[in-house]
Design a protein around this motif. Structure first.
Motif, PDB file in Angstrom:
ATOM      1  N   CYS A  55       0.832  -1.211   0.000  1.00 45.67           N
ATOM      2  CA  CYS A  55       0.000   0.000   0.000  1.00 45.67           C
ATOM      3  C   CYS A  55       0.863   1.257   0.000  1.00 45.67           C
ATOM      4  O   CYS A  55       0.635   2.197  -0.778  1.00 45.67           O
ATOM      5  N   ILE A  56       1.851   1.275   0.886  1.00 42.51           N
ATOM      6  CA  ILE A  56       2.712   2.451   1.017  1.00 42.51           C
ATOM      7  C   ILE A  56       3.541   2.637  -0.247  1.00 42.51           C
ATOM      8  O   ILE A  56       3.676   3.756  -0.764  1.00 42.51           O
ATOM      9  N   GLY A  57       4.097   1.533  -0.775  1.00 43.73           N
ATOM     10  CA  GLY A  57       4.912   1.626  -1.980  1.00 43.73           C
ATOM     11  C   GLY A  57       4.116   2.106  -3.179  1.00 43.73           C
ATOM     12  O   GLY A  57       4.597   2.923  -3.972  1.00 43.73           O
ATOM     13  N   VAL A  58       2.894   1.597  -3.334  1.00 44.92           N
ATOM     14  CA  VAL A  58       2.047   1.996  -4.462  1.00 44.92           C
ATOM     15  C   VAL A  58       1.669   3.469  -4.358  1.00 44.92           C
ATOM     16  O   VAL A  58       1.735   4.211  -5.351  1.00 44.92           O
ATOM     17  N   MET A  59       1.279   3.915  -3.172  1.00 43.99           N
ATOM     18  CA  MET A  59       0.911   5.316  -3.010  1.00 43.99           C
ATOM     19  C   MET A  59       2.099   6.230  -3.278  1.00 43.99           C
ATOM     20  O   MET A  59       1.978   7.263  -3.954  1.00 43.99           O
ATOM     21  N   ASP A  60       3.278   5.854  -2.759  1.00 48.05           N
ATOM     22  CA  ASP A  60       4.479   6.645  -3.005  1.00 48.05           C
ATOM     23  C   ASP A  60       4.813   6.679  -4.489  1.00 48.05           C
ATOM     24  O   ASP A  60       5.130   7.743  -5.043  1.00 48.05           O
TER      25      ASP A  60
END
Length: 420
Positions: free
Chosen positions: A304-309
């Motif tokens: 989730c964090i990687g995709v949003m970043d």
């Protein structure tokens, strides 16, 4: 160069490939690969291997281009033609909200499974909203530095637990004997949507290759070390092929523990998460349930964090290069806000349709893959890179074959959607 110096150099380079692998291991592995094994046994392994192989050059080009030029793929698109940048921006806008929603929805299921949270249907959105807000705050406060550290810890945890479960499953053998039937007997036209969805994020969506070029540059700024092309490509390949190996591990777990048993993974995010965690616990012992539940949740949180970043970073960058201006620090934060809001809007529309949301997001990614593949090929084999920094003839042939592979399956899927 001594071994200790080489190791220190490797540590300074380490980051983008691990971040890529941890982001990739999310939905494509936990959801799609496990379901492929559970529903088809080993019949779809060839498609998984083909997707990994034929997509590999275009992801590798991201690290290669950034290390060779000190620029991202996005900057390169603009330098070749402003239309490339506009096309990339359009692709980002078409996919970002669906992809962010899909990975968050899966992560919410693992969150509820971990803490045994039961909610009324009218409150299903709450875990997803919490994860969206957490991802936003994590990136807004820590940005790449915190992302890099957190992903390395999360990825290591999931790698160890997955390999343990895989080898124990191999030792115990399948729950039901796996009968090897001809491919044509197991797969029909009705299987095409799932196969396309499976390959869509296997190991990840090709448009995330631009993220890897941005992460390579950011890691260099963070460590103060500019890696050579060879060092950067080696670090990325290590992460890429680790994720490819793990995709096969999840297929084996699904095939050995579910295929032919009459059992299946539920068609909702919470039930699916519980089913996957129980697969692991069945192999490692019931005492590992909480450990595996935590591992599943943390790897999805990392995704989730990687995709949003990735989407925020790449969209802010492409708009800056299109305008020919320096990128404003606030632009990244504004796109984090928009992606959070847009992801939640899509989630609210698909709250009762887990499989449909995942399939839609992965299919969109696959259909746009040939476009990004062409852009990356055009860029890397241009005058931007010296002959010494360009891939060799074998990689060039593989990338051309990859463009053909992705283009052919995209056309087949479009035909199926239109006339099927």
């Amino acid at each position: 160069m001594t071994q200790s110096v080489k190791f220190n150099v490797f540590l300074k380079t380490l980051g983008p490939g691990i971040l890529f692998a941890s982001t990739a291991i999310g939905v494509s592995h936990l959801v799609q690969s496990t379901r492929a094994g559970a529903e088809y046994g080993f019949a779809l392994v060839g498609f998984i291997l083909a997707a990994n192989l034929f997509k590999w050059p275009f992801f590798e080009f991201g690290s290669r281009y950034a290390a060779a030029t000190g620029r991202s793929l996005i900057d390169g698109y603009q330098m070749i033609s402003p239309w490339y940048s506009r096309l990339y921006l359009l692709i980002n806008l078409l996919s970002m909200f669906f992809v962010n929603a899909a990975v968050t929805f899966v992560a919410a299921g693992f969150l509820q499974n971990l803490f045994n949270i039961e909610l009324a249907p009218t409150l299903y959105y709450i875990p997803s909203l919490i994860l969206l807000m957490f991802s936003f705050a994590f990136l807004a406060l820590g940005r790449y530095s915190l992302l890099d550290t957190g992903i390395k810890i999360i990825g290591s945890f999931m790698l160890i637990s997955t390999l343990l479960a895989f080898f124990i499953a191999l030792f115990k053998g399948p729950q039901k004997p796996i009968v090897y039937e001809p491919l044509s007997a197991m797969i029909g036209l009705e299987s095409l949507p799932f196969i396309i969805a499976l390959m869509g994020w296997m190991p990840s969506a090709i448009d995330s290759s631009t993220w890897n070029s941005l992460w390579t540059m950011e890691r260099s700024r963070q460590s103060g070390y500019l890696p050579t092309v060879k060092e950067s490509v080696f670090e990325f390949n290590m992460g890429f092929w680790t994720s490819a190996l793990l995709s096969l591990c999840f297929v084996v777990l699904g095939a050995y523990l579910l295929y032919g048993t009459g059992n299946s993974l539920p068609d909702n995010n919470v039930g699916f998460a519980s089913g996957v965690v129980n697969l692991y616990a069945a192999q490692l012992g019931s005492w590992t349930f909480l450990i595996i539940a935590a591992a599943g949740f943390t790897i999805m949180l990392g995704t989730c964090i990687g995709v949003m970043d990735g989407y925020a970073r790449s969209t802010a960058r492409v708009i800056a290069v299109m305008q020919g201006k320096a990128e404003k620090p606030a632009a990244y934060l504004w796109w984090l806000v928009l992606i959070t809001l847009g992801g939640f809007l899509v989630l609210s529309l698909f709250m009762q349709a887990f499989n449909q949301l995942v399939s839609l997001a992965t299919t969109i990614s696959f259909l746009i893959a040939p476009v990004i593949a062409l852009l990356n090929y055009r860029l890397v084999f241009s005058e931007h890179l010296s002959k010494a920094d360009q891939p060799g003839p074998a990689m060039r042939l593989l990338s051309l074959a990859g463009i053909g592979f992705l283009g052919l399956f995209s056309l087949v899927m479009l035909y199926y959607l239109w006339w099927g």
